[in-house]
Motif scaffolding. Structure first.
Motif, short mmCIF file in Angstrom:
data_model
loop_
_atom_site.label_atom_id
_atom_site.label_comp_id
_atom_site.label_asym_id
_atom_site.label_seq_id
_atom_site.Cartn_x
_atom_site.Cartn_y
_atom_site.Cartn_z
N SER A 177 39.42 54.21 41.24
CA SER A 177 39.94 53.50 40.07
C SER A 177 38.94 52.49 39.53
N ARG A 193 43.69 49.22 52.43
CA ARG A 193 43.74 49.65 51.03
C ARG A 193 45.05 50.39 50.70
N GLN A 251 48.44 49.62 48.89
CA GLN A 251 47.75 48.96 47.80
C GLN A 251 46.75 47.98 48.40
N GLU A 268 46.04 44.84 47.67
CA GLU A 268 46.48 43.46 47.83
C GLU A 268 47.21 43.29 49.16
N ARG A 307 41.76 41.59 48.18
CA ARG A 307 41.19 42.60 49.07
C ARG A 307 41.04 42.02 50.46
#
Length: 341
Positions: free
Chosen positions: A112, A233, A236, A238, A302
């Motif tokens: 992405s 990851r 998601q 975050e 991250r």
């Protein structure tokens, strides 16, 4: 017509075919590039890049086919030339398929963020598959039977499989990891051994992980498939960062919470990697032997950002507690944090 004149005509046909092919190649790729810029349809760009030079070669090959008929050579020579031209046409076709397949795989794997991850195992599988398919079709076109060859390869393959059990185990484990999408390039993972880092590449034998210290960890695919790991990851990138804090008994917990949240908001707003739009949380957990324990939960973009955010939060929280006169316990007793004079 004399031999010299025939040769000159043949050269002229080749030059004309090359010119026509170059013009067609340029025009088709120009239209596809323009379509990609106007519609943002990436596949137009992929087709255009994979066609580079192929239409020119196809035009020259068509000129060669016309010349082979025009010269009116013997049937035996005609059969040989026809086979040669057929093999050349197949080679040209599979060369385009090879280019298109590799570019298509790279596009489908594009993250992405626009970066193309390194997945050697998939690229190699695509390349080998196209080459094997091309070889089988070309051999059949030349009239070479491939059944005995496949039989020999089957018997030899069994012996090779027994000798390369570990290698094949790593190969299929790597394919399984990619098919299940449990581990992907650019994922930040932590192994059950405690090692953590970003997945750089998954090739036919090993997976390469780059740590935050910029070192490489090489893990066999079969071992990675059977290990317990945390993928930061998924689902998601975050994640929540929990930082434990303790204050002494007798502290004003309302004031402690207010000061802590103020520092947390400031860190999320000013430090790279913090998500300021998500409100930080303070949760008191237990009454311990040395004081009142609680955790501060910060939202991080991250996993790689945890270290810096933790560092800045602890540093600024200590300064805020010192300014407010909030005491922190230690194993030796109460650590009094004096106010600034």
């Amino acid at each position: 017509m004399s031999l010299g004149e025939r040769v000159l005509v043949s050269l002229g046909v080749f030059v004309a075919a090359g010119g026509i092919g170059w013009a067609i190649d340029y025009a088709v790729r120009y239209v596809l590039h323009a379509l990609a810029r106007r519609t943002h349809w990436v596949w137009s760009e992929i087709v255009a890049e994979s066609l580079r030079g192929h239409l020119l070669a196809a035009s020259i090959l068509g000129g060669g086919m016309w010349i082979s008929r025009w010269w009116e050579i013997s049937p035996t020579a005609t059969a040989i030339v026809d086979k040669f031209l057929a093999v050349a046409a197949l080679f040209l076709l599979f060369s385009w398929i090879f280019r298109f397949s590799v570019r298509a795989v790279r596009h489908l794997l594009r993250g992405s963020d626009g970066r193309i991850p390194a997945v050697s195992i998939l690229a190699n599988v695509v390349r080998i598959s196209v080459v094997l398919l091309a070889a089988s079709v070309i051999l059949q076109t030349l009239g070479i039977p491939i059944t005995p060859l496949l039989t020999a390869l089957g018997i030899g393959g069994l012996a090779i499989a027994l000798a390369l059990q570990d290698t094949l185990s790593n190969l299929f484990a790597g394919l399984h990891l990619l098919a299940a999408r449990q581990v992907r390039p650019n994922d930040f993972v932590q192994l059950d051994s405690g090692h953590e880092g970003v997945v750089e590449d998954i090739n036919w034998r090993t997976t390469t992980i780059r740590t935050l210290a910029n070192n490489l960890i090489i893990v066999p695919n079969s071992r990675l498939a059977n290990t317990i790991l945390v993928n930061y990851r998924l689902p998601q990138p975050e994640l929540s960062l929990s930082i434990p804090v303790t204050v002494v008994y007798g502290s004003d917990l309302e004031r402690v919470e207010q000061v802590t949240l103020r520092v947390a908001r400031e860190v999320l707003r000013e430090v790279s990697g913090g998500i300021a739009k998500v409100e930080p949380v303070v949760r008191f957990r237990e009454l311990g032997d040395t004081g009142i324990h609680f955790v501060v939960v910060l939202q991080v973009a991250r996993a790689e950002d945890q270290s810096l955010l933790r560092h800045e939060f602890i540093k600024r929280l200590y300064a805020a507690y010192r300014a407010e006169g909030i005491e922190i316990p230690s194993h030796l007793g109460v650590m009094r944090v004096p106010k600034h004079r």
